[in-house]
Design a protein around this motif. Structure first.
Motif: not given
Length: 318
Positions: A201-223
């Protein structure tokens, strides 16, 4: 060293929370089994008793997991409001978002019940109690002409060693070992299925995520930071807003220094703010949050009842 650990743990709050929930569930299951579980060793009751101890706590933990998740209440609160239809534009996108949030909530809620089921199956006691009378096995030294009902009665007594005749001790040990084997295999299979499902599930969610790895970390930190700041602002704003109404009612607020004047509320004013009302709709856009809020707004608008002259004369100074 501590800073390195803090850096490593940052952003892993969900994993840590799930681990703590799993550990608490394991400890609770062990205590629960030790103090409360006692197989009845009776035909027809073993299955109900064993399944109840296996499934009912898991169901309760699942419901508690849903109830303790703030996302659950964010998802359901106010959904029947007339304004909700106006704010919902793209129905397809809205449904996708609801499904995503539901999956996230369910994943968090399943941690405790799956842990409970896995631990109880590996322990084997509940499964042995529930399934003992349904085992198909030949008994050493038993009468081959025993009836089916008598056979089930003997099997049902196997979880209670003190009820088993000495000549059936070997058969009992074989049945208990067989049932524990089945239960533990089922427990490990459940763990394996859950781990693989979560990983995929995590793999599929990461594959279909519109954000890159670092962008996703930034978004999580922002939220995370936005939620913390919003909670702080909410607490401060509501405190200041409530302070205005309390000051209007009493003439001062707690913590005030050099209080020179206080206000003595009238009997009607005390009655106006006393009661069970919680939320009152004023117009299409605004609500009164409490009776004190409603009283303060009416007082400000000059529409509330004027206090008696005797009440005004009781206002004093220190």
């Amino acid at each position: 060293m501590i800073s390195l650990w803090l850096t490593f743990l940052k952003g892993k709050e969900v994993v840590i929370a799930n681990a703590i929930i799993a550990i608490l569930t394991i400890g609770g299951q062990q205590l629960f089994s030790f103090f409360t579980f006692s197989c009845p060793c009776h035909v027809g009751q073993n299955l109900i008793y064993g399944l109840a101890f296996l499934g009912v706590p898991a169901l309760i933990l699942l419901v508690v997991g849903y109830a303790l998740n703030n996302q659950t209440w964010r998802l359901v609160t106010g959904k029947r409001s007339p304004l909700q239809k106006e704010t919902t534009r793209n129905r397809l996108l809205h449904c996708k978002l609801i499904c995503f949030v539901l999956c996230s909530i369910t994943g968090r809620a399943l941690v405790a019940p799956v842990t409970w089921l896995a631990v109880t199956l590996i322990n084997g006691s509940y499964y042995v109690c529930a399934m003992s009378e349904y085992v198909s096995v030949h008994y050493y030294g038993a009468n081959p002409n025993v009836t089916a009902s008598e056979r089930r009665r003997i099997l049902a007594a196997f979880p209670c060693s003190q009820l088993v005749p000495p000549e059936l001790t070997r058969a009992r040990d074989e049945v208990i070992l067989l049932l524990r084997y089945q239960s533990q295999v089922a427990g490990w299979l459940l763990i394996a299925v859950v781990v693989i499902t979560v990983f995929l599930s995590y793999c599929l969610a990461s594959c279909f995520s519109p954000l890159s790895f670092l962008h996703f970390r930034y978004w999580s930190s922002y939220v995370h930071n936005e939620q913390e700041l919003f909670d702080e602002a909410t607490d401060q704003h509501s405190r200041l807003y409530a302070m205005q109404h309390v000051r209007k009612f009493f003439g001062f607020v707690p913590g005030s220094e050099n209080v020179k004047e206080i206000r003595i509320p009238s009997l009607r004013e005390w009655q106006a703010i006393s009661g069970l009302a919680f939320l009152k709709r004023v117009d299409e856009e605004h609500y009164d949050y409490s009776l004190l809020h409603d009283w303060a707004l009416k007082e400000k608008a000059g529409t509330c009842l004027a206090p008696d002259s005797s009440d005004l004369s009781r206002s004093g100074t220190f």
